[in-house]
Design an enzyme around this catalytic site. Structure first.
Site, PDB file in Angstrom:
ATOM      1  N   ASN A 216       0.801  -1.385   0.081  1.00  9.27           N
ATOM      2  CA  ASN A 216      -0.038   0.081  -0.074  1.00  9.27           C
ATOM      3  C   ASN A 216       0.829   1.331   0.014  1.00  9.27           C
ATOM      4  O   ASN A 216       2.268   1.207   0.068  1.00  9.27           O
ATOM      5  CB  ASN A 216      -0.866  -0.045   1.240  1.00  9.27           C
ATOM      6  CG  ASN A 216      -0.160  -0.140   2.598  1.00  9.27           C
ATOM      7  OD1 ASN A 216       0.546   0.693   2.773  1.00  9.27           O
ATOM      8  ND2 ASN A 216      -0.600  -1.116   3.293  1.00  9.27           N
ATOM      9  N   ASP A 284      -3.865  -6.223   5.026  1.00  7.74           N
ATOM     10  CA  ASP A 284      -4.687  -7.309   5.666  1.00  7.74           C
ATOM     11  C   ASP A 284      -4.750  -8.588   5.108  1.00  7.74           C
ATOM     12  O   ASP A 284      -5.066  -9.434   5.801  1.00  7.74           O
ATOM     13  CB  ASP A 284      -6.084  -6.518   5.333  1.00  7.74           C
ATOM     14  CG  ASP A 284      -6.329  -5.429   6.293  1.00  7.74           C
ATOM     15  OD1 ASP A 284      -5.978  -5.410   7.532  1.00  7.74           O
ATOM     16  OD2 ASP A 284      -6.841  -4.348   5.645  1.00  7.74           O
ATOM     17  N   LYS A 294       9.126 -17.095 -10.557  1.00  8.73           N
ATOM     18  CA  LYS A 294       8.545 -16.095 -11.100  1.00  8.73           C
ATOM     19  C   LYS A 294       7.452 -16.661 -12.142  1.00  8.73           C
ATOM     20  O   LYS A 294       7.454 -17.378 -12.985  1.00  8.73           O
ATOM     21  CB  LYS A 294       9.414 -15.342 -12.333  1.00  8.73           C
ATOM     22  CG  LYS A 294       8.643 -14.075 -12.676  1.00  8.73           C
ATOM     23  CD  LYS A 294       9.585 -13.006 -13.716  1.00  8.73           C
ATOM     24  CE  LYS A 294       8.668 -11.962 -14.503  1.00  8.73           C
ATOM     25  NZ  LYS A 294       9.445 -11.487 -15.485  1.00  8.73           N
ATOM     26  N   ILE A 313      -1.710  -7.649  14.154  1.00 15.60           N
ATOM     27  CA  ILE A 313      -0.513  -7.454  15.078  1.00 15.60           C
ATOM     28  C   ILE A 313      -1.035  -6.782  16.235  1.00 15.60           C
ATOM     29  O   ILE A 313      -0.913  -7.068  17.355  1.00 15.60           O
ATOM     30  CB  ILE A 313       0.678  -6.565  14.349  1.00 15.60           C
ATOM     31  CG1 ILE A 313       0.973  -7.564  13.202  1.00 15.60           C
ATOM     32  CG2 ILE A 313       1.764  -6.314  15.316  1.00 15.60           C
ATOM     33  CD1 ILE A 313       2.122  -6.783  12.247  1.00 15.60           C
TER      34      ILE A 313
HETATM   35  N1  CTP Z   1      -2.983  -3.538  12.495  1.00 13.73           N
HETATM   36  C1  CTP Z   1      -2.328  -4.329  12.785  1.00 13.73           C
HETATM   37  N2  CTP Z   1      -2.157  -5.555  12.129  1.00 13.73           N
HETATM   38  C2  CTP Z   1      -3.052  -5.617  10.910  1.00 13.73           C
HETATM   39  C3  CTP Z   1      -4.106  -4.717  10.467  1.00 13.73           C
HETATM   40  C4  CTP Z   1      -3.997  -3.630  11.295  1.00 13.73           C
HETATM   41  O1  CTP Z   1      -1.570  -4.034  13.654  1.00 13.73           O
HETATM   42  N3  CTP Z   1      -3.195  -6.789  10.291  1.00 13.73           N
HETATM   43  C5  CTP Z   1      -3.085  -2.188  13.081  1.00 13.73           C
HETATM   44  C6  CTP Z   1      -2.729  -0.897  12.410  1.00 13.73           C
HETATM   45  O2  CTP Z   1      -1.326  -0.875  12.663  1.00 13.73           O
HETATM   46  C7  CTP Z   1      -3.554   0.047  13.129  1.00 13.73           C
HETATM   47  C8  CTP Z   1      -4.782  -0.498  13.225  1.00 13.73           C
HETATM   48  O3  CTP Z   1      -4.432  -1.906  13.374  1.00 13.73           O
HETATM   49  O4  CTP Z   1      -2.885   0.588  14.427  1.00 13.73           O
HETATM   50  C9  CTP Z   1      -5.719  -0.321  12.381  1.00 13.73           C
HETATM   51  O5  CTP Z   1      -5.486  -0.446  11.335  1.00 13.73           O
HETATM   52  P1  CTP Z   1      -6.692  -0.545  10.005  1.00 13.73           P
HETATM   53  O6  CTP Z   1      -6.006  -0.900   8.791  1.00 13.73           O
HETATM   54  O7  CTP Z   1      -7.393   0.873  10.150  1.00 13.73           O
HETATM   55  O8  CTP Z   1      -7.735  -1.404  10.634  1.00 13.73           O
HETATM   56  P2  CTP Z   1      -8.447  -2.781  10.052  1.00 13.73           P
HETATM   57  O9  CTP Z   1      -8.314  -3.716  11.058  1.00 13.73           O
HETATM   58  O10 CTP Z   1      -7.553  -3.165   8.908  1.00 13.73           O
HETATM   59  O11 CTP Z   1      -9.560  -2.414   9.647  1.00 13.73           O
HETATM   60  P3  CTP Z   1     -10.325  -1.814   8.417  1.00 13.73           P
HETATM   61  O12 CTP Z   1      -9.208  -1.935   7.358  1.00 13.73           O
HETATM   62  O13 CTP Z   1     -11.617  -2.889   8.118  1.00 13.73           O
HETATM   63  O14 CTP Z   1     -10.735  -0.392   8.731  1.00 13.73           O
END
Ligand code: CTP
Length: 402
Positions: A216, A284, A294, A313
């Protein structure tokens, strides 16, 4: 390897503190070699400087035996850092203008090493337009400065002009030896001394095959700024970072990772910690099967991308046996920011959520508008630079531990 400082002791009453500095550095495993200027030798003797440094003290450029044995070029070459303490108005003026008429000033002019000045002089001399001009010039040339401090001075006046204390100069020396280019943040209160902090930052990269990945737009700027701001308040910071194009902030332990699973492992290894701030934009999902080779185009079939979920995490560490005392999550939202952030805080089990509206240019940009959501409601902060927002967040964290 032992780090070596070449200490130029100028002619000022603060020279006695420089003797103490040699001892402080020795205790920290840093060796010192001394150049004593003619003025400096009016205040301390070569004998005491030599006894404390355990080395010969150099003072006269025209001493031919000295020049043959260890000239001004050699003295600079053998050092990792040059420190001028006390740095008198005269030494600053000469260094700023390239005047080289004794061993100290020829060394300063000939060196390619970083120079740290600890100025000490009467307040009026310090505040004079000439000294301020010279300091500005030296800073532009890459020199570092520590002090002077405000307080009562030997001349009976009160104001800025006292040389910093040896312990503080030693801190600056250690920072300079670690390669920093600024000492900002070194001074000031350190309410988080003794606290450990873990910060995640940047994106993660999830391999599809050896040459392709899912990721991302996270730049890591906000997470790096938070790690730097916590370190500036004295915390012992581990920064677990995905791939970004940033330098590690001063005095922060940087652990580089690529994938979400590596990030989780690195975070678990960094526990126990008092503080955890999850700023990373963790992917995610990851491709369910990362090909070892590859993936080739065969002209007929577009390969399907099957995904599976990455570990969360933040959620994992919130549920851990050794959960950090204060856990701060970030929430990137594009709409209904407070509502989503409030729900996310409960879902993840963290203490605060820093919500940011990413519908604008936050990702990769230099500014952030934060809303801090805690169990007592939401606190909306104005739009700030990512550094200023990080300092404010670090100050709030310090306040929490008071
Ligand atoms: N986070 C994490 N590990 C993941 C996803 C997110 O530690 N696999 C942490 C991010 O570092 C941040 C928080 O969770 O502190 C929220 O991240 P966000 O992407 O906004 O939340 P999501 O759980 O992915 O929710 P959504 O994308 O559905 O809004």
């Amino acid at each position: 390897m032992t780090k070596r400082v070449l200490l130029i002791i100028g002619g000022g009453i603060a020279a006695y503190k420089s003797l103490f500095l040699i001892r402080v550095l020795a205790k920290r495993g840093i060796s010192t070699r001394v150049i004593l200027t003619r003025g400096g030798s009016e205040f301390v003797t070569p004998l005491s400087a030599g006894a404390l440094s355990g080395d010969k003290v150099y003072s006269d450029l025209w001493d031919l035996t000295d020049e043959a044995e260890m000239g001004h070029i050699e003295l600079s070459r053998a050092a990792d850092l040059i420190v001028v303490a006390p740095a008198t108005a005269d030494l600053l003026a000469k260094a700023a203008h390239g005047i080289a008429n004794d061993l100290a000033t020829t060394t300063l002019m000939a060196t390619d090493k970083r120079v740290l000045y600890a100025p000490a002089m009467n307040v009026r001399m310090w505040e004079s337009a000439a000294t301020q001009r010279n300091v500005k010039t030296l800073r532009q040339d890459g020199a570092l400065f520590i002090g002077p401090d405000a307080g009562a001075m030997a001349c009976g006046e009160f104001g800025e002009g006292r040389m910093s204390e040896p312990e503080e100069i030693a801190d600056a020396i250690e920072a300079a030896l670690s390669g920093v280019t600024t000492l900002d943040g070194l001074k000031g209160p350190k309410p988080l001394i003794g606290k450990r902090a873990l910060v995640t930052a940047g994106p993660t990269r999830e391999p599809i095959d050896p040459v392709r990945y899912l990721s991302n737009h996270s730049s890591g700027k906000q997470g790096y700024a938070v790690a730097g701001a916590l370190a500036a308040l004295g915390a012992d910071v581990t920064l677990v970072s995905g791939p970004v194009a940033l330098r590690a902030p001063e005095r922060v332990n940087l652990v580089k990772v690529e994938t979400a699973r590596e990030m989780l492992k690195a975070c678990e290894a960094a526990l126990p910690s008092d503080i955890f701030v999850a700023v990373a934009a963790v992917a995610d999902w990851r491709p369910a099967e990362a090909g070892a080779k590859k993936i080739k185009k065969d002209g007929t079939r577009i390969p399907p991308l099957k995904l599976e979920e990455n570990p969360d995490i933040l959620k994992t560490l919130c549920a851990a046996k050794n959960r950090p005392d204060l856990v701060v999550g970030f929430a990137a939202e594009t709409n209904d920011v407070i509502q989503h952030a409030t729900a996310k805080r409960l879902r993840k089990g963290c203490d605060w959520i820093v919500a940011n509206d990413v519908s604008g240019d936050v990702m990769g940009g230099d500014h952030n508008s934060m809303i801090i959501v805690a169990d007592d409601g939401a606190d909306t902060w104005p739009k700030l630079t990512k550094e200023a927002a990080a300092r404010r967040l670090a100050a709030k964290i310090a306040e929490h531990f008071k």
